[in-house]
Design a protein around this motif. Structure first.
Motif, PDB file in Angstrom:
ATOM      1  N   ARG A 187       0.803  -1.155  -0.191  1.00 58.30           N
ATOM      2  CA  ARG A 187       0.013  -0.079  -0.085  1.00 58.30           C
ATOM      3  C   ARG A 187       0.744   1.220  -0.005  1.00 58.30           C
ATOM      4  N   SER A 188       1.991   1.113   0.660  1.00 55.07           N
ATOM      5  CA  SER A 188       2.998   2.541   0.878  1.00 55.07           C
ATOM      6  C   SER A 188       3.579   2.735  -0.576  1.00 55.07           C
ATOM      7  N   VAL A 189       4.147   1.416  -1.294  1.00 56.26           N
ATOM      8  CA  VAL A 189       4.790   1.934  -2.418  1.00 56.26           C
ATOM      9  C   VAL A 189       3.944   2.180  -3.361  1.00 56.26           C
ATOM     10  N   ALA A 190       2.587   1.923  -3.294  1.00 54.05           N
ATOM     11  CA  ALA A 190       1.470   2.210  -4.473  1.00 54.05           C
ATOM     12  C   ALA A 190       1.407   3.651  -4.390  1.00 54.05           C
ATOM     13  N   LEU A 191       1.377   4.235  -3.100  1.00 52.81           N
ATOM     14  CA  LEU A 191       1.175   5.800  -2.775  1.00 52.81           C
ATOM     15  C   LEU A 191       2.466   6.684  -3.255  1.00 52.81           C
ATOM     16  N   VAL A 192       3.652   6.340  -2.775  1.00 50.84           N
ATOM     17  CA  VAL A 192       4.798   6.880  -3.033  1.00 50.84           C
ATOM     18  C   VAL A 192       5.625   6.528  -4.096  1.00 50.84           C
ATOM     19  N   SER A 193       5.379   5.421  -4.859  1.00 45.64           N
ATOM     20  CA  SER A 193       6.298   5.184  -5.955  1.00 45.64           C
ATOM     21  C   SER A 193       5.702   4.570  -7.113  1.00 45.64           C
ATOM     22  N   HIS A 194       4.672   3.827  -7.053  1.00 44.76           N
ATOM     23  CA  HIS A 194       3.908   3.363  -8.289  1.00 44.76           C
ATOM     24  C   HIS A 194       3.055   4.242  -8.980  1.00 44.76           C
ATOM     25  N   VAL A 195       2.244   5.037  -8.151  1.00 46.41           N
ATOM     26  CA  VAL A 195       1.418   6.044  -8.899  1.00 46.41           C
ATOM     27  C   VAL A 195       2.192   7.169  -9.241  1.00 46.41           C
ATOM     28  N   PRO A 196       3.095   7.669  -8.428  1.00 45.98           N
ATOM     29  CA  PRO A 196       4.016   8.687  -9.243  1.00 45.98           C
ATOM     30  C   PRO A 196       4.498   8.562 -10.592  1.00 45.98           C
ATOM     31  N   GLN A 197       4.872   7.009 -10.640  1.00 42.90           N
ATOM     32  CA  GLN A 197       5.408   6.657 -11.915  1.00 42.90           C
ATOM     33  C   GLN A 197       4.361   6.771 -13.030  1.00 42.90           C
ATOM     34  N   LEU A 198       3.178   6.507 -12.621  1.00 46.44           N
ATOM     35  CA  LEU A 198       2.156   6.550 -13.869  1.00 46.44           C
ATOM     36  C   LEU A 198       1.795   8.119 -13.972  1.00 46.44           C
ATOM     37  N   VAL A 199       1.835   8.825 -13.060  1.00 47.82           N
ATOM     38  CA  VAL A 199       1.525  10.121 -13.239  1.00 47.82           C
ATOM     39  C   VAL A 199       2.625  10.776 -13.853  1.00 47.82           C
ATOM     40  N   ALA A 245      -4.264  -3.629  -7.231  1.00 47.76           N
ATOM     41  CA  ALA A 245      -5.259  -3.147  -6.290  1.00 47.76           C
ATOM     42  C   ALA A 245      -5.044  -2.014  -5.501  1.00 47.76           C
ATOM     43  N   PRO A 246      -3.539  -2.168  -4.780  1.00 44.55           N
ATOM     44  CA  PRO A 246      -3.548  -0.917  -3.986  1.00 44.55           C
ATOM     45  C   PRO A 246      -3.146   0.329  -4.830  1.00 44.55           C
ATOM     46  N   VAL A 247      -2.683   0.144  -6.223  1.00 41.08           N
ATOM     47  CA  VAL A 247      -2.390   1.302  -7.081  1.00 41.08           C
ATOM     48  C   VAL A 247      -3.857   1.926  -7.590  1.00 41.08           C
ATOM     49  N   VAL A 248      -4.871   0.896  -8.028  1.00 40.18           N
ATOM     50  CA  VAL A 248      -5.985   1.378  -8.157  1.00 40.18           C
ATOM     51  C   VAL A 248      -6.943   2.185  -7.369  1.00 40.18           C
ATOM     52  N   ASP A 249      -6.607   1.765  -6.020  1.00 35.66           N
ATOM     53  CA  ASP A 249      -7.167   2.425  -4.923  1.00 35.66           C
ATOM     54  C   ASP A 249      -6.743   3.988  -4.850  1.00 35.66           C
ATOM     55  N   VAL A 250      -5.275   4.218  -5.000  1.00 34.20           N
ATOM     56  CA  VAL A 250      -4.950   5.559  -5.157  1.00 34.20           C
ATOM     57  C   VAL A 250      -5.278   6.369  -6.490  1.00 34.20           C
ATOM     58  N   LEU A 251      -5.297   5.605  -7.475  1.00 29.85           N
ATOM     59  CA  LEU A 251      -5.879   5.965  -8.972  1.00 29.85           C
ATOM     60  C   LEU A 251      -7.080   6.524  -8.733  1.00 29.85           C
ATOM     61  N   ASP A 252      -8.100   5.827  -8.208  1.00 29.08           N
ATOM     62  CA  ASP A 252      -9.595   6.197  -8.254  1.00 29.08           C
ATOM     63  C   ASP A 252      -9.473   7.461  -7.388  1.00 29.08           C
ATOM     64  N   ALA A 253      -8.909   7.765  -6.273  1.00 30.68           N
ATOM     65  CA  ALA A 253      -8.799   8.990  -5.581  1.00 30.68           C
ATOM     66  C   ALA A 253      -8.392  10.140  -6.195  1.00 30.68           C
ATOM     67  N   LEU A 254      -7.206   9.809  -6.948  1.00 30.62           N
ATOM     68  CA  LEU A 254      -6.805  10.886  -7.709  1.00 30.62           C
ATOM     69  C   LEU A 254      -7.551  11.367  -8.787  1.00 30.62           C
ATOM     70  N   ALA A 255      -8.269  10.546  -9.567  1.00 30.25           N
ATOM     71  CA  ALA A 255      -8.977  10.675 -10.306  1.00 30.25           C
ATOM     72  C   ALA A 255     -10.338  11.678  -9.978  1.00 30.25           C
ATOM     73  N   ALA A 256     -10.676  10.962  -8.724  1.00 36.92           N
ATOM     74  CA  ALA A 256     -11.795  12.083  -8.192  1.00 36.92           C
ATOM     75  C   ALA A 256     -11.244  13.573  -8.045  1.00 36.92           C
ATOM     76  N   ASP A 257     -10.287  13.569  -7.676  1.00 35.00           N
ATOM     77  CA  ASP A 257      -9.441  14.802  -7.179  1.00 35.00           C
ATOM     78  C   ASP A 257      -9.225  15.794  -8.552  1.00 35.00           C
ATOM     79  N   LEU A 258      -8.845  15.098  -9.557  1.00 33.69           N
ATOM     80  CA  LEU A 258      -8.489  15.767 -10.815  1.00 33.69           C
ATOM     81  C   LEU A 258      -9.995  16.082 -11.518  1.00 33.69           C
ATOM     82  N   THR A 259     -10.953  15.369 -11.339  1.00 38.36           N
ATOM     83  CA  THR A 259     -12.372  15.629 -11.803  1.00 38.36           C
ATOM     84  C   THR A 259     -12.869  16.915 -11.057  1.00 38.36           C
ATOM     85  N   SER A 260     -12.862  17.046  -9.779  1.00 35.25           N
ATOM     86  CA  SER A 260     -13.162  18.240  -8.981  1.00 35.25           C
ATOM     87  C   SER A 260     -12.565  19.338  -9.433  1.00 35.25           C
TER      88      SER A 260
END
Length: 374
Positions: A187-199, A245-260
Motif C-alpha cells: 500500500r505504501s509503495v503504491a502511494l509513494v512510488s507506483h502511482v507517481p510513476q504513472l502520473v 489493487a493498491p495502485v487502483v485505490d490511489v488512482l481512483d482517489a486521484l481521479a476524483a480529485d482531478l475531476t473536482s
C-alpha cells in the motif's frame, strides 16, 4: 586509549559474513554486488543472461557463481514475474542459507510461495527504495542505497539470526532498515512510488504531440515532475500488475480529485470554484510538508537562489564561500535557463542562516535571484 581517527576514516567492519550469492545481475543486483565487494565480501553472481553476467563481473560487481559455493545469504534481484520461482529454487538448492529478495512488490510473491507449500522458514522479503531510471549492470552504483529506506518483511517464523543477517545487509550498504508487513509495504509503495510513476508517465505522454515552441519553455519544474517517466516500460508493466489493487485505490482517489479541479476550472467564476482550486494547492503544500527531509527529518529549510555563471569552478567557489560564512548547505538543486550562459543554484539552508548567506554572498559579488521570503 580512544582512537583519534574520525569515524568516517576508519575501516568499516561488515555485518554480513561469508559468501553472498546475488541472483540477477541487473541494476539492483550489481549495485549490491559492488557495495559488498568494496567491503571485502565474497559476492557470487548468477544471471540467466550470460551477457549481463559477464558485464557485471567485468565491472567488478563480484565473481561468477560456482557449483561448490556455500552462501550464507542469497539476494534474489530478478524481475517481478519470476521472483517467486527463483526464491523457491534458491531455498531448495541452498537449505542452509537465508534468502531475501529486492522486488518492489512483496505480497504477491509471498502468496504464491505459500500456495505452493514452500518452506519459508529462511525466507525474508525485503525491498530497498532505491534505483535509477536506467537499468542493467552498466548503470549499477555502489552508493545508490546510502540513506535510503530498506523495508524488511519479517513474519512469525523469522529467527533473530536470519533477521539480523538481512538487516545487516541493508546497514552494510548504508540503507535504513524498516520493518513492515507485506500488505503495508505494498500500500505504501503504491502511494509513494507506483502511482507517481504513472502520473509522471501520463504527464510526459502529453509532450509527444506538443508543439516544439511549447516544449522550449520547459523549466526545471516540469523536468522534476517527469524525470522518472524515462523508466523501462517492460519492468513497470510487471510491477503495476503485481500491485494492481493498491495502485487502483490511489488512482481512483486521484481521479476524483482531478475531476473536482477540472469541474471548478470549467466555470472559474462559479461559487466555490476558486476555493476548490485554492484548497487543492493548499493540500499539496501540506502533503509536501510531511515528506521527510535530510536524514529522514521533518525539519524545514529556507531556499536562497544564486545566479551562477556557466564557467568551470563556479560551484566550487560558491560552496567554498558558503563554508567561509559558516553556512551549511542542506540541499542543492540546479536549474539551467535555455540559451542563457548561467544557471540558478537553489541552496537550502536553516532559516537562521538565510540573512548571513545572502549578505555574505552579495558582499562577495554573487547575485541573489530570490529567497523563500521574497
Amino acid at each position: 586509549m580512544t582512537d583519534p581517527t574520525p569515524l568516517s576514516a576508519r575501516p568499516r567492519v561488515p555485518r554480513v559474513r561469508g559468501t553472498v550469492r546475488v541472483v540477477g545481475a541487473g541494476l539492483l543486483g550489481s549495485s549490491i554486488g559492488h557495495a559488498l565487494t568494496a567491503l571485502g565480501i565474497d559476492v557470487a553472481l548468477d544471471d540467466t543472461s550470460p551477457a549481463q553476467l559477464r558485464l557485471a563481473v567485468d565491472y567488478g560487481a563480484g565473481r561468477r557463481a560456482g557449483e561448490t559455493d556455500e552462501p550464507s545469504l542469497i539476494v534474489v534481484a530478478v524481475p517481478p514475474d519470476v521472483v517467486a520461482d527463483v526464491i523457491e529454487r534458491e531455498l531448495t538448492r541452498y537449505p542452509g542459507a537465508v534468502v531475501t529478495d529486492v522486488a518492489s512488490v512483496k505480497l504477491e510473491p509471498l502468496r504464491t510461495l505459500r500456495e505452493r507449500g514452500v518452506d519459508l522458514t529462511h525466507y525474508i522479503g525485503s525491498h530497498p527504495l532505491a534505483g535509477r531510471e536506467r537499468g542493467g549492470a552498466i548503470s549499477a552504483r555502489a552508493d545508490i542505497f546510502i540513506g535510503r529506506p530498506w523495508v524488511v518483511c519479517r513474519d512469525g517464523e523469522t529467527t533473530a539470526a536470519d533477521l539480523a543477517l538481512v538487516e545487516g545487509l541493508a546497514l552494510d550498504l548504508g540503507a535504513m532498515p524498516i520493518e513492515m508487513s507485506p500488505e503495508d509495504h505494498d500500500r505504501s509503495v503504491a502511494l509513494v512510488s507506483h502511482v507517481p510513476q504513472l502520473v509522471a508517465s501520463l504527464l510526459a505522454g502529453r509532450f509527444v504531440d506538443a508543439p516544439e515552441g511549447s516544449l522550449g519553455l520547459a523549466g526545471q519544474g516540469v523536468r522534476d515532475t517527469t524525470r522518472i517517466a524515462a523508466s523501462a516500460p517492460e519492468l513497470w508493466v510487471q510491477i503495476l500488475g503485481a500491485n494492481a489493487a493498491p495502485v487502483v485505490d490511489v488512482l481512483d482517489a486521484l481521479a476524483a480529485d482531478l475531476t473536482s479541479v477540472a469541474d471548478a476550472l470549467r466555470s472559474p467564476d462559479a461559487p466555490g470554484a476558486r476555493r476548490t482550486v485554492a484548497d487543492t494547492i493548499r493540500r499539496g503544500n501540506e502533503g509536501v510538508e510531511r515528506l521527510p527531509g535530510k536524514h529522514g527529518q521533518n525539519r524545514r529549510f529556507e531556499q536562497v537562489v544564486v545566479m551562477v555563471d556557466d564557467t568551470p569552478g563556479q560551484l566550487g567557489r560558491l560552496f567554498g564561500e558558503l563554508g567561509e560564512l559558516e553556512v551549511n548547505v542542506e540541499d542543492l538543486r540546479l536549474e539551467h535557463s535555455p540559451g542563457a550562459q548561467f544557471g540558478l543554484a537553489e541552496i537550502s539552508v536553516v532559516p537562521g542562516a538565510v540573512r548571513r548567506a545572502v549578505e555574505g554572498l552579495e558582499s562577495r559579488g554573487w547575485k541573489i535571484a530570490s529567497t523563500t521570503n521574497d
